[in-house]
Design a protein around this motif. Structure first.
Motif, PDB file in Angstrom:
ATOM      1  N   GLU A 168       0.808  -1.268   0.143  1.00  0.00           N
ATOM      2  CA  GLU A 168      -0.083  -0.003  -0.050  1.00  0.00           C
ATOM      3  C   GLU A 168       0.994   1.323   0.112  1.00  0.00           C
ATOM      4  OE1 GLU A 168      -3.771  -0.527   2.239  1.00  0.00           O
ATOM      5  OE2 GLU A 168      -2.992   0.996   3.492  1.00  0.00           O
TER       6      GLU A 168
ATOM      7  N   ASN B  30      -8.276   7.956  -1.923  1.00  0.00           N
ATOM      8  CA  ASN B  30      -7.940   9.124  -1.026  1.00  0.00           C
ATOM      9  C   ASN B  30      -6.484   9.745  -1.546  1.00  0.00           C
ATOM     10  OD1 ASN B  30     -10.249   8.667  -0.193  1.00  0.00           O
ATOM     11  ND2 ASN B  30      -9.742   8.024   1.739  1.00  0.00           N
TER      12      ASN B  30
ATOM     13  N   ARG C  53      -6.444  -7.740  -2.823  1.00  0.00           N
ATOM     14  CA  ARG C  53      -7.038  -7.794  -1.385  1.00  0.00           C
ATOM     15  C   ARG C  53      -6.510  -7.044  -0.431  1.00  0.00           C
ATOM     16  NH1 ARG C  53     -10.999 -11.491   0.133  1.00  0.00           N
ATOM     17  NH2 ARG C  53     -12.234 -12.213  -1.829  1.00  0.00           N
ATOM     18  N   HIS C  54      -4.851  -7.167  -0.565  1.00  0.00           N
ATOM     19  CA  HIS C  54      -3.980  -6.543   0.789  1.00  0.00           C
ATOM     20  C   HIS C  54      -4.089  -5.056   0.503  1.00  0.00           C
ATOM     21  CE1 HIS C  54      -0.954  -6.985  -2.595  1.00  0.00           C
ATOM     22  NE2 HIS C  54      -0.411  -5.818  -2.016  1.00  0.00           N
ATOM     23  N   ILE C  55      -4.726  -4.476  -0.588  1.00  0.00           N
ATOM     24  CA  ILE C  55      -4.543  -3.048  -0.560  1.00  0.00           C
ATOM     25  C   ILE C  55      -5.928  -2.445  -0.418  1.00  0.00           C
ATOM     26  CG2 ILE C  55      -4.277  -1.212  -2.353  1.00  0.00           C
ATOM     27  CD1 ILE C  55      -2.012  -2.768  -3.571  1.00  0.00           C
ATOM     28  N   HIS C  56      -5.995  -1.514   0.526  1.00  0.00           N
ATOM     29  CA  HIS C  56      -7.250  -0.779   0.971  1.00  0.00           C
ATOM     30  C   HIS C  56      -7.478   0.118  -0.354  1.00  0.00           C
ATOM     31  CE1 HIS C  56     -10.204   1.526   2.999  1.00  0.00           C
ATOM     32  NE2 HIS C  56     -10.436   0.539   4.048  1.00  0.00           N
ATOM     33  N   GLU C  57      -8.615  -0.233  -1.116  1.00  0.00           N
ATOM     34  CA  GLU C  57      -8.899   0.646  -2.269  1.00  0.00           C
ATOM     35  C   GLU C  57      -9.218   2.036  -1.961  1.00  0.00           C
ATOM     36  OE1 GLU C  57     -10.374  -2.125  -5.551  1.00  0.00           O
ATOM     37  OE2 GLU C  57     -12.285  -1.090  -5.351  1.00  0.00           O
ATOM     38  N   GLN C  58     -10.186   2.345  -1.016  1.00  0.00           N
ATOM     39  CA  GLN C  58     -10.488   3.509  -0.810  1.00  0.00           C
ATOM     40  C   GLN C  58      -9.470   4.426  -0.394  1.00  0.00           C
ATOM     41  OE1 GLN C  58     -13.765   4.835  -1.230  1.00  0.00           O
ATOM     42  NE2 GLN C  58     -12.678   6.722  -0.937  1.00  0.00           N
ATOM     43  N   LYS C  59      -8.275   3.864   0.634  1.00  0.00           N
ATOM     44  CA  LYS C  59      -6.860   4.632   0.739  1.00  0.00           C
ATOM     45  C   LYS C  59      -6.304   4.971  -0.323  1.00  0.00           C
ATOM     46  CE  LYS C  59      -3.913   3.850   4.371  1.00  0.00           C
ATOM     47  NZ  LYS C  59      -3.257   2.847   5.316  1.00  0.00           N
TER      48      LYS C  59
ATOM     49  N   GLU D 127       1.061   4.271  -2.758  1.00  0.00           N
ATOM     50  CA  GLU D 127       0.690   5.802  -2.357  1.00  0.00           C
ATOM     51  C   GLU D 127       1.866   6.428  -2.759  1.00  0.00           C
ATOM     52  OE1 GLU D 127      -2.096   5.473   1.603  1.00  0.00           O
ATOM     53  OE2 GLU D 127       0.010   5.192   1.869  1.00  0.00           O
TER      54      GLU D 127
END
Ligand code: NAD
Length: 307
Positions: free
Chosen positions: A76, A112, A103-109, A80
């Motif tokens: 992630e 953002n 899956r291991h990456i928070h899509e909304q993060k 970023e």
């Protein structure tokens, strides 16, 4: 009677010509070349083909374009960091991260992390908030809903006062489209109903629709007797139902079906979009339109385009 086919491919071609003229004006009058980066994580075949099509469209429009390929195992933080590099790159006006992410990456993060002024997908909370406010607050319309609105308007259908029923409430199609079409604005001002998996009588709602938009991801969900005679039907669904061999390349290609029983619907609807060749080409086109807009916003240049 047979419905008129609303060709997304043709309408997209017309809009791309308009975008090309606008991009040329930017280059000639201001020395600005719209810049787009598409970021792909992993090698999922559908995502690879979407990103390839986006890059091809950007090349055809003579944009400055960059393709960033990251491995499936990227963290992630690394992703970023990559986004931040493009947030700070003045040659890049639009950043697109191809979804879904592993899956291991928070899509909304990740969404953002994109600078809202470079968010050409229109998924950043700031842009969704602007969309909710409407009017001059809006910067980027999410691409698929924007493409659907263009299809309806350019096919000659009036949204003003129309009963619009949208099947599906996803963040990328149903919800933003409902907000767009209910605004007091041109190409909108409709009475919008959103139906979903908890709706009691789906068919009854659909039958009231002057404009029926289906984005459920269920092949053949909408039956002909759910359609009001003469209605405009926009089929957003893209469902892979099998494979066939391409006559052109000899390669295996997916067989695609929409969410509407197309052949039967043709006998009832006034107009309908095909799958493929309907909403799909419009989504990519609106991404290109947003990239030009992003370049114009960055340089404080008034918008001339009508999308
Ligand atoms: P999603 O799965 O996130 O959302 C589907 C929505 O449909 C949900 O809100 C769900 O409540 C509703 N739904 C599902 N089954 C239903 C049923 N049986 N009855 C009533 N409601 C039902 O999907 P999405 O991302 O919005 O995509 C929907 C479809 O549109 C998919 O086939 C997708 O491939 C396609 N799509 C196409 C484009 C394009 O550019 N052509 C872009 C985005 C999505």
């Amino acid at each position: 009677m047979s419905a008129k086919i609303i060709s997304g491919s043709e309408i997209a071609r017309t809009i791309r010509e308009e975008i090309a003229r606008e991009a040329l004006r930017l280059r000639q009058e201001y020395g600005i070349v719209p810049g787009l980066v598409t970021i792909l994580v992993g090698e999922h075949p559908a995502s690879v083909s979407y990103v390839t099509a986006k890059q091809r469209a950007a090349h055809e429009l003579a944009f400055y374009s960059v393709q960033e390929n990251l491995p499936e195992t990227v963290t992630e933080q690394e992703l970023e960091k990559c986004i931040d590099r493009y947030n700070n790159d003045p040659k890049i006006h639009g950043i697109l991260v191809q979804l879904p992410l592993p899956r291991h990456i928070h899509e909304q993060k990740i969404i953002n992390a994109i600078d809202p002024d470079k968010d050409v997908d229109g998924f950043h909370p700031v842009n969704l908030g602007r969309l909710m406010i409407g009017g001059d607050a809006v910067k980027f319309l999410p691409c698929t809903p924007a493409g659907i609105q263009q299809l309806i308007v350019r096919a000659g259908y009036t949204t003003e006062g129309a009963e619009v029923v949208i099947v599906g409430r996803s963040n990328i199609v149903g919800k933003p489209l409902a907000v767009m079409l209910m605004q007091k604005a041109r190409g909108a001002n409709a009475t919008v109903t959103v139906v979903h998996t908890a709706t009691k009588d789906l068919a009854a709602h659909c039958r009231r629709a002057d404009i029926l938009i289906v984005a459920a991801g269920v092949p053949g969900l909408v039956k002909p007797d759910w359609i009001k005679p003469g209605a405009c039907v926009i089929d957003v669904g893209v469902n892979r139902v099998g494979e066939k061999t391409s006559e052109k390349t000899g390669k295996k290609i997916p067989i695609l079906r929409g969410d509407v029983d197309f052949e039967a619907a043709m006998e009832i609807a006034g107009a309908i979009t095909p799958v493929p060749g309907g909403v799909g080409p419009m989504t990519i086109t609106m991404l290109m339109a947003n990239t030009v807009k992003a370049a114009q916003y960055a340089a404080n240049i008034p918008l001339a385009a009508k999308h």
